[in-house]
Design an enzyme around this catalytic site. Structure first.
Site, PDB file in Angstrom:
ATOM      1  N   HIS A  99       0.862  -1.179   0.000  1.00 41.62           N
ATOM      2  CA  HIS A  99       0.000   0.000   0.000  1.00 41.62           C
ATOM      3  C   HIS A  99       0.906   1.239   0.000  1.00 41.62           C
ATOM      4  O   HIS A  99       2.026   1.191   0.507  1.00 41.62           O
ATOM      5  CB  HIS A  99      -0.863   0.084   1.253  1.00 41.62           C
ATOM      6  CG  HIS A  99      -1.763  -1.077   1.498  1.00 41.62           C
ATOM      7  ND1 HIS A  99      -1.363  -2.214   2.152  1.00 41.62           N
ATOM      8  CD2 HIS A  99      -3.079  -1.261   1.217  1.00 41.62           C
ATOM      9  CE1 HIS A  99      -2.370  -3.055   2.248  1.00 41.62           C
ATOM     10  NE2 HIS A  99      -3.430  -2.506   1.687  1.00 41.62           N
ATOM     11  N   ASP A 102       2.312   2.185   3.358  1.00 40.31           N
ATOM     12  CA  ASP A 102       3.297   1.254   3.923  1.00 40.31           C
ATOM     13  C   ASP A 102       4.714   1.751   3.682  1.00 40.31           C
ATOM     14  O   ASP A 102       5.594   1.569   4.520  1.00 40.31           O
ATOM     15  CB  ASP A 102       3.183  -0.134   3.278  1.00 40.31           C
ATOM     16  CG  ASP A 102       1.824  -0.762   3.434  1.00 40.31           C
ATOM     17  OD1 ASP A 102       1.155  -0.469   4.430  1.00 40.31           O
ATOM     18  OD2 ASP A 102       1.428  -1.538   2.549  1.00 40.31           O
TER      19      ASP A 102
END
Length: 262
Positions: A99, A102
């Site tokens: 993501h 992240d």
């Protein structure tokens, strides 16, 4: 800097090995039904579980310390890239996924977030070029931040819809930059807790328009990969528009998205 200097590259040693850092059954080069195990099992490591997941749950606070020796959010993000590719190489894994939040801190604005993402993905691309490791897919996290309490593409707030569109646009640009093979949409907040204050028809139309816009933008800019919808029921909404495979296929068919999304 090595983060796991006491661990060598993990090798196949067979079922009788007593080495805890060895494969017992997975032999990457063994031929099974005409293909190597490596071809059958295209392992990919998820950035969030491996590098950022903090061990919290609905009943408890974070318990995992994963700052990777960084003293600032960006220093942590850079160190995390180094540690991540060390793990990938030592396990012999050739794919990864992530993501956007992240890999880079969100900062105090969308502009700062995008600057952070650009800087970190420059570093990721360097590591990919050095190692030959590939990006299987990436996605935008449009569920963790409180702004997404009522959804992203299906939000009743125009600013949130626009923010979400900008975030996905950036994600698609990053996918092209890193040679991503696919792009994923997970609508964890695209749904409702109660039908008493929900116009399902309007929300689903907004979601379909969002996906069409993202698809058209990506195709115009040369993205040739597949778009994926990830069904997952009741996490966290009482009902999600991507509840299960049958629901998603019906949605894609209804809104003429079936040729581009799986």
């Amino acid at each position: 800097m090595a983060y796991f200097e006491n661990i060598n590259k993990v090798q196949y040693e067979g079922v009788k090995t007593d080495n805890p850092f060895a494969f017992r059954h997975y032999n990457p080069e063994e031929i099974v039904l005409g293909k190597t195990m490596k071809e059958h099992l295209r392992f990919g490591i998820a950035y969030w579980h491996t590098m950022t997941q903090d061990g919290s749950d609905p009943f408890g606070s974070p318990v995992n310390i994963r700052n990777w020796c960084g003293e600032t959010p960006m220093e942590t993000a850079k160190n995390r890239v180094e540690a991540f590719f060390e793990i990938l190489e030592k396990l012999g894994v050739e794919y990864f996924c992530f993501h956007d939040v992240d890999v880079a801190p969100e900062g105090d604005s969308l502009e700062e977030f995008f600057q952070n993402i650009d800087e970190i993905t420059d570093l990721i691309k360097e590591k990919m070029d050095q190692t030959g490791i590939k990006l299987l897919w990436n996605t935008a996290n449009m569920f963790s931040n409180p702004r997404f309490v009522n959804g992203a593409a299906s939000s009743n707030n125009a600013d949130v819809f626009a923010h979400s569109a900008a975030q996905v646009k950036k994600g698609l640009d990053i996918s092209k930059k890193l040679g991503g093979e696919n792009y994923v949409f997970w609508g964890g907040r695209e749904g409702y807790m109660s039908l008493l204050n929900t116009n399902m028809k309007k929300e689903k139309e907004h979601l379909a328009r969002f996906l069409h816009t993202a698809k058209d933008y990506a195709r115009r800019n040369g993205f040739k990969g597949t778009f994926f919808i990830e069904p997952k029921p009741c996490e966290p909404s009482k009902h999600q528009y991507d509840y299960d495979c049958e629901t998603v296929i019906g949605f894609l068919r209804q809104y003429d998205l079936l040729n581009d999304f799986k």
